[in-house]
Every structure is written in C-alpha cells, then in structure tokens.
Design an enzyme around this catalytic site. Sequence first.
Site, short mmCIF file in Angstrom:
data_model
loop_
_atom_site.label_atom_id
_atom_site.label_comp_id
_atom_site.label_asym_id
_atom_site.label_seq_id
_atom_site.Cartn_x
_atom_site.Cartn_y
_atom_site.Cartn_z
N THR A 57 8.71 77.18 -97.82
CA THR A 57 9.32 76.57 -96.65
C THR A 57 8.25 75.63 -95.87
O THR A 57 8.72 74.65 -95.30
CB THR A 57 9.89 77.56 -95.56
N ASP A 58 6.95 75.86 -95.85
CA ASP A 58 6.09 75.00 -95.45
C ASP A 58 6.06 73.63 -96.19
O ASP A 58 5.93 72.57 -95.34
CB ASP A 58 4.62 75.69 -95.44
N ARG B 76 48.16 70.85 -65.59
CA ARG B 76 46.93 71.38 -65.65
C ARG B 76 45.72 70.63 -65.86
O ARG B 76 45.95 69.34 -66.48
CB ARG B 76 46.69 72.48 -66.56
N LYS C 50 13.51 76.04 -94.77
CA LYS C 50 13.04 75.69 -93.47
C LYS C 50 13.86 75.10 -92.66
O LYS C 50 14.36 74.16 -92.92
CB LYS C 50 11.79 74.70 -93.62
N GLN D 164 46.22 73.01 -79.16
CA GLN D 164 46.59 72.99 -80.63
C GLN D 164 47.03 71.68 -80.99
O GLN D 164 46.61 71.01 -81.92
CB GLN D 164 47.07 74.17 -81.19
N ASN E 179 38.65 76.14 -74.89
CA ASN E 179 39.31 75.47 -73.72
C ASN E 179 38.56 75.76 -72.25
O ASN E 179 38.32 77.04 -72.18
CB ASN E 179 40.57 76.39 -73.54
N HIS F 52 38.60 76.10 -68.92
CA HIS F 52 39.26 76.62 -68.16
C HIS F 52 39.01 76.14 -66.89
O HIS F 52 37.89 76.38 -66.13
CB HIS F 52 39.66 78.12 -68.14
#
Length: 293
Positions: free
Chosen positions: A60-61, A174, A15, A220, A246, A248
């Site tokens: 699953t219940d 940057r 579930k 990295q 990343n 940007h």
Amino acid sequence: MTGTSVRLGANRYGKAETRVVALRRDSDRHEITDVNVSIALSGELAATHLTGDNAAVLPTDTQKNTVYAFAKKYGIDQPETFALLLAERFVAGQPTITHARVAIESYGWQRVGATGHSFARTGPEVRTCVVHHDAEATHVVSGVSDLVLLNSTDSEFWGYLVDEYTTLAETTDRILATAVTASWRHADLPADPAGWEKSYTTAKQDLIDAFAETYSYSLQQTLYAMGQRVLDNQPGVCEARLSLPNKHHFPVDLTPFGLDNDGEVFFAADRPYGLIEGTVIRDDAPAAGQAWE
C-alpha cells in the site's frame, strides 16, 4: 479439534485517504487542486490471506507513492481523469492485480485577492468520483456530498400511516432541508477531459434547481425529481443515486415568554433524522457491474 469448513470470500486491499495538494506554478497565477485518494485492489491474492505469502501483493505504500508521482507527472486536472490513470496503472502494471477501485474526494478552492496565489475553501460540498477498472469493463461514477439545501416553505407532509406510537402532527407548511449525497453513473465517458467538469457542474446545478423548484409533499418526491432532472439533462448519464437526510427544523414554543411563533423561530435538530435514499435509472441503462461498490 477439527477445523470448521471455510473458504476465502471476496477481498480487496489498498491505501486509503492519500491526501494530495497539487500546485501549478507555471505563471504568476497559480492553480490549486486538493484531493483525497483511496485505492482498493483485488486479484490473485488468496495466498497472502491463507499462508502469509506476499509475493502477489503490491504494498500500500507503493500505491501511495504512485499517487504522488502521478500528481507530478500528469497533474490533477479532473478527478475522474486522475482516477482512471491510477486504476489503469495498477491493473496493467501487476499481473496479480486484476481489478482496481479508485475513489477521489475533491475539495474546492476559489481565488481571492489580487495576488494570484491566495485561495479560500468553497463548500461545504465535496466533489466525488469512483472508478472501477478491469479487463472486462471500466465504470465511472461521479458525485457530490454535503451539498446543503433548504426550502423555507413549499413543503408539506401529511396523509401518512398512523398507529398507537404516532405523535407527529401533519403539516401543510414546513422547512425542508437536507445535505445531499448524490452519485451519477456514466454510460458514456467524455472524449474531452473538460467534459468531466461540465458534467459535474451541470449535475450539481440540476440537483439544486430541482430541489428549489419542486413543491414537495415528501422528501421522497423531491429525491425523484432531483434524480430525474440529472438524467433528463445528460444523455451520457444512465443512473443517479441519492441519499437525503431530513434535517428537521422544529418550531420553538415561545408561549412561556408571551410570544407568538408564526413559523419564524426554529430549533435545527442534529439527530435523530429521517434518511431517504433512492435510485433513478434509465430503462435502457447498461449493467452496473461493480460500479456502485
């Protein structure tokens, strides 16, 4: 017609995303826990796939109901503790279930106002954990997702490979921004449940501090510094995995308006984006088994 020769491979079921909000009302100062629980069970389940015989299947219940019942019986203090309780229950409770994977997302709330019963969501980061449990071993991986970080300078990117399709200009200044998804594997499980909270708080702060304090020549490099910081400060953690998009930020060309843009106005791009992923692991780390699945 002759059937193709096939066999049943690895399989599991469960579930997914049972959302539970649990309140403690034993005083005027209420406590709130907000989690999303996903369960996956495996074991002697070939018959249900091959013939439709469900004798080995725990519905699953039922799994969903167990989550709600355990939230009432035991409370939800730490996500790792709750995941361990559930995983152990499913494996011990049914002879056909031999392995349980329980993943939890925990959403933070902070108290506001003076009433003791008003809260505001924190974030956007989400605390996470994944527990794998069977007769052979128990693995716990804690983590965080959507931890958004940004350095407005102290980041460069240059000296990379160039071919006929390269248009990216080198830069020595940057914006470096990301939304951290990080997980760390515990070699030793805390004896005190409060140790999970301390470990999470420490690891999250280590990730933030390493990001902020690393003069970065590549995302990295920053990733490795973040993973190393977590392992340096927690002997009980043996491995850290990070996924860093990343995010940007491109300078906007303001020359059509007769304006200079000296690194002040940027367009925050949504996609595409670079995605940097990596693992930092101790040389003596125990085998991971199914911990990362």
